[in-house]
Scaffold this motif. Structure first.
Motif, PDB file in Angstrom:
ATOM      1  N   TYR A   8       0.844  -1.186   0.000  1.00 42.23           N
ATOM      2  CA  TYR A   8       0.000   0.000   0.000  1.00 42.23           C
ATOM      3  C   TYR A   8       0.885   1.243   0.000  1.00 42.23           C
ATOM      4  N   VAL A   9       0.533   2.209  -0.829  1.00 50.85           N
ATOM      5  CA  VAL A   9       1.188   3.506  -0.840  1.00 50.85           C
ATOM      6  C   VAL A   9       0.094   4.555  -0.721  1.00 50.85           C
ATOM      7  N   SER A  10       0.218   5.387   0.288  1.00 58.77           N
ATOM      8  CA  SER A  10      -0.778   6.427   0.519  1.00 58.77           C
ATOM      9  C   SER A  10      -0.811   7.380  -0.674  1.00 58.77           C
ATOM     10  N   PRO A  11      -1.991   7.821  -1.082  1.00 62.46           N
ATOM     11  CA  PRO A  11      -2.063   8.719  -2.234  1.00 62.46           C
ATOM     12  C   PRO A  11      -1.335  10.050  -2.017  1.00 62.46           C
ATOM     13  N   ASP A  12      -1.129  10.460  -0.764  1.00 63.42           N
ATOM     14  CA  ASP A  12      -0.469  11.742  -0.506  1.00 63.42           C
ATOM     15  C   ASP A  12       0.978  11.574  -0.031  1.00 63.42           C
ATOM     16  N   PHE A  13       1.600  10.425  -0.312  1.00 61.86           N
ATOM     17  CA  PHE A  13       2.936  10.174   0.234  1.00 61.86           C
ATOM     18  C   PHE A  13       3.972  11.187  -0.252  1.00 61.86           C
ATOM     19  N   ASP A  14       3.770  11.795  -1.405  1.00 62.63           N
ATOM     20  CA  ASP A  14       4.764  12.736  -1.914  1.00 62.63           C
ATOM     21  C   ASP A  14       4.302  14.189  -1.814  1.00 62.63           C
ATOM     22  N   ASP A  15       3.246  14.432  -1.066  1.00 61.30           N
ATOM     23  CA  ASP A  15       2.807  15.816  -0.854  1.00 61.30           C
ATOM     24  C   ASP A  15       3.820  16.544   0.026  1.00 61.30           C
ATOM     25  N   PRO A  16       3.926  17.858  -0.114  1.00 60.73           N
ATOM     26  CA  PRO A  16       4.854  18.612   0.736  1.00 60.73           C
ATOM     27  C   PRO A  16       4.483  18.466   2.208  1.00 60.73           C
ATOM     28  N   LEU A  17       5.500  18.534   3.073  1.00 57.71           N
ATOM     29  CA  LEU A  17       5.262  18.455   4.506  1.00 57.71           C
ATOM     30  C   LEU A  17       4.697  19.774   5.001  1.00 57.71           C
ATOM     31  N   PRO A  18       3.905  19.738   6.069  1.00 57.27           N
ATOM     32  CA  PRO A  18       3.348  20.983   6.608  1.00 57.27           C
ATOM     33  C   PRO A  18       4.450  21.904   7.122  1.00 57.27           C
ATOM     34  N   GLU A  19       4.237  23.207   6.999  1.00 59.74           N
ATOM     35  CA  GLU A  19       5.254  24.173   7.364  1.00 59.74           C
ATOM     36  C   GLU A  19       5.621  24.099   8.841  1.00 59.74           C
ATOM     37  N   ASP A  20       4.631  23.878   9.712  1.00 59.26           N
ATOM     38  CA  ASP A  20       4.949  23.829  11.139  1.00 59.26           C
ATOM     39  C   ASP A  20       5.862  22.636  11.459  1.00 59.26           C
ATOM     40  N   PHE A  21       5.736  21.579  10.725  1.00 60.26           N
ATOM     41  CA  PHE A  21       6.629  20.442  10.908  1.00 60.26           C
ATOM     42  C   PHE A  21       8.050  20.802  10.473  1.00 60.26           C
ATOM     43  N   LEU A  22       8.157  21.526   9.380  1.00 52.19           N
ATOM     44  CA  LEU A  22       9.459  21.881   8.833  1.00 52.19           C
ATOM     45  C   LEU A  22      10.217  22.898   9.683  1.00 52.19           C
ATOM     46  N   ILE A  23       9.501  23.800  10.371  1.00 51.02           N
ATOM     47  CA  ILE A  23      10.195  24.830  11.143  1.00 51.02           C
ATOM     48  C   ILE A  23      10.436  24.433  12.595  1.00 51.02           C
ATOM     49  N   THR A  24       9.860  23.332  13.036  1.00 50.16           N
ATOM     50  CA  THR A  24      10.065  22.883  14.415  1.00 50.16           C
ATOM     51  C   THR A  24      11.470  22.298  14.542  1.00 50.16           C
ATOM     52  N   PRO A  25      12.294  22.813  15.465  1.00 50.36           N
ATOM     53  CA  PRO A  25      13.655  22.281  15.601  1.00 50.36           C
ATOM     54  C   PRO A  25      13.648  20.848  16.131  1.00 50.36           C
ATOM     55  N   LEU A  26      14.658  20.123  15.765  1.00 47.57           N
ATOM     56  CA  LEU A  26      14.803  18.758  16.254  1.00 47.57           C
ATOM     57  C   LEU A  26      15.262  18.774  17.700  1.00 47.57           C
ATOM     58  N   PRO A  27      14.925  17.736  18.453  1.00 53.23           N
ATOM     59  CA  PRO A  27      15.435  17.675  19.827  1.00 53.23           C
ATOM     60  C   PRO A  27      16.942  17.492  19.805  1.00 53.23           C
ATOM     61  N   PRO A  28      17.622  17.873  20.892  1.00 52.10           N
ATOM     62  CA  PRO A  28      19.092  17.733  20.920  1.00 52.10           C
ATOM     63  C   PRO A  28      19.489  16.261  20.790  1.00 52.10           C
ATOM     64  N   PHE A  29      20.580  16.047  20.082  1.00 50.01           N
ATOM     65  CA  PHE A  29      21.099  14.701  19.866  1.00 50.01           C
ATOM     66  C   PHE A  29      21.819  14.238  21.119  1.00 50.01           C
ATOM     67  N   LYS A  30      21.463  13.055  21.613  1.00 51.89           N
ATOM     68  CA  LYS A  30      22.135  12.498  22.782  1.00 51.89           C
ATOM     69  C   LYS A  30      22.972  11.321  22.292  1.00 51.89           C
ATOM     70  N   ASN A  31      24.255  11.419  22.508  1.00 52.63           N
ATOM     71  CA  ASN A  31      25.169  10.369  22.084  1.00 52.63           C
ATOM     72  C   ASN A  31      25.155   9.260  23.121  1.00 52.63           C
ATOM     73  N   GLU A  32      24.492   8.155  22.793  1.00 49.54           N
ATOM     74  CA  GLU A  32      24.381   7.033  23.721  1.00 49.54           C
ATOM     75  C   GLU A  32      25.459   6.013  23.402  1.00 49.54           C
ATOM     76  N   ARG A  33      26.213   5.678  24.388  1.00 50.17           N
ATOM     77  CA  ARG A  33      27.267   4.664  24.216  1.00 50.17           C
ATOM     78  C   ARG A  33      27.151   3.620  25.253  1.00 50.17           C
TER      79      ARG A  33
END
Length: 92
Positions: free
Chosen positions: A67-92
């Motif tokens: 199954y492939v969603s009909p909107d799989f290649d639609d642009p991502l919402p702007e609020d998703f794009l401008i939200t910063p990623l959480p800080p990267f935690k280096n787990e060892r």
């Protein structure tokens, strides 16, 4: 596994190459200590299509993507794009 001195390898390189082509691994030594191995070259290849088909057949798989969603290649919402990623935690 055959061992040869580096001097012998230099003098018999063509013969050693034939043996390696036949599948043998040869260890080259200097003063009795291994310094390198002559091994057959790995075969370059891509996807093993026959192997994939056999894998699918033995598991009864007719399709990988069902199954492939009909909107799989639609642009991502702007609020998703401008939200910063959480800080990267280096787990060892």
């Amino acid at each position: 596994m055959t061992q040869v001195s580096i001097r012998e390898a230099k003098n018999k390189l063509a013969e050693l190459a034939r043996r390696v082509e036949a599948g043998e691994t040869i260890t080259v030594t200097r003063n009795g200590k291994p310094v390198m191995e002559l091994v057959p070259a790995k075969k370059k290849g891509g996807i093993n299509w026959a192997g994939l088909e056999a894998f699918k057949k033995e598991r009864g798989i007719t399709q990988f993507v069902t199954y492939v969603s009909p909107d799989f290649d639609d642009p991502l919402p702007e609020d998703f794009l401008i939200t910063p990623l959480p800080p990267f935690k280096n787990e060892r």
